[in-house]
Design an enzyme around this catalytic site. Structure first.
Site, PDB file in Angstrom:
ATOM      1  CG  HIS A   1      24.009  27.866  -1.595  1.00  7.70           C
ATOM      2  ND1 HIS A   1      23.448  28.652  -2.578  1.00  7.70           N
ATOM      3  CD2 HIS A   1      25.054  28.558  -1.101  1.00  7.70           C
ATOM      4  CE1 HIS A   1      24.132  29.780  -2.670  1.00  7.70           C
ATOM      5  NE2 HIS A   1      25.113  29.747  -1.780  1.00  7.70           N
TER       6      HIS A   1
ATOM      7  CD  GLU B   1      21.358  28.262  -5.320  1.00 11.31           C
ATOM      8  OE1 GLU B   1      20.420  28.809  -5.927  1.00 11.31           O
ATOM      9  OE2 GLU B   1      21.419  28.226  -4.078  1.00 11.31           O
TER      10      GLU B   1
ATOM     11  CB  CYS C   1      27.396  31.425  -3.711  1.00 13.52           C
ATOM     12  SG  CYS C   1      28.050  30.941  -2.094  1.00 13.52           S
TER      13      CYS C   1
END
Length: 149
Positions: A114, A28, A90
Site C-alpha cells: 500500500h 502487507e 486490495c
C-alpha cells in the site's frame, strides 16, 4: 492478473494499492480469504464471502518484508509492515495472486504494497500525502531489492 502472469512469466509480482490516510509505505504481511465492503460498480455487494471456497484462511506474502523494510528505511523512506490488507479490493487481489501462484506451484516473490496518496489526491481528499516522486522512488527500491535477491 492470472493471464498476465501466464503471459509475462514474471520473476516477481508486486501489486500496489492506494491507501488513503496512511503516511508511510505499508508492506502487507497477510491476505485473508474473505471479501467485504461497499457495493462495486457492477452492483456486487460483498458480505464476508470467501474469495476461494477451498483456499486457506490466510496466505502470507512471499516478499522479503524485513529486507524491503530495511532497504526503504536506509533510503529514508517511511515504511511499516502491516498485518492487514483490509477486506476489500486490495486484500482480494493479494489473496487471489498468492492463491494462484500456490496452485500453479510458482515459487516467486509476490505480495502487496500500500502506498500513500500523491499530493494531488491528498489535497482533494484532505488526507496525508506524499510527492509522487517519493512514491515512485519507494517502488523502485522495492523492485531493485527483489532483483538483487
Amino acid at each position: 492478473m492470472e493471464q498476465d502472469i501466464e503471459t509475462v512469466e514474471p520473476d516477481a509480482v508486486v501489486s500496489l494499492g492506494l491507501a488513503s490516510g496512511i503516511s508511510s509505505i505499508h508492506l502487507e504481511r497477510i491476505a485473508i480469504n474473505t471479501i467485504d465492503g461497499r457495493e462495486d460498480n457492477t452492483g456486487f455487494k460483498p458480505n464476508g464471502e470467501r474469495i476461494h471456497e477451498n483456499g486457506a484462511d490466510g496466505l502470507f506474502s512471499k516478499l522479503p518484508l524485513k529486507q524491503l523494510e530495511t532497504a526503504l528505511l536506509n533510503e529514508s523512506i517511511p515504511v511499516n509492515i502491516s498485518n492487514s490488507a483490509g477486506t476489500y479490493l486490495c486484500n482480494n487481489l493479494m489473496y487471489s495472486e498468492l492463491y494462484y501462484l500456490e496452485q500453479k506451484q510458482l515459487n516467486i516473490p509476490a505480495g502487496f504494497v500500500h502506498v500513500p496518496p500523491s499530493h494531488e489526491i491528498g489535497i482533494a481528499q484532505r488526507v496525508p500525502s506524499w510527492p509522487q516522486e517519493d512514491i515512485t522512488r519507494a517502488v523502485h527500491i522495492i523492485i531493485e531489492n527483489l532483483q538483487s535477491n
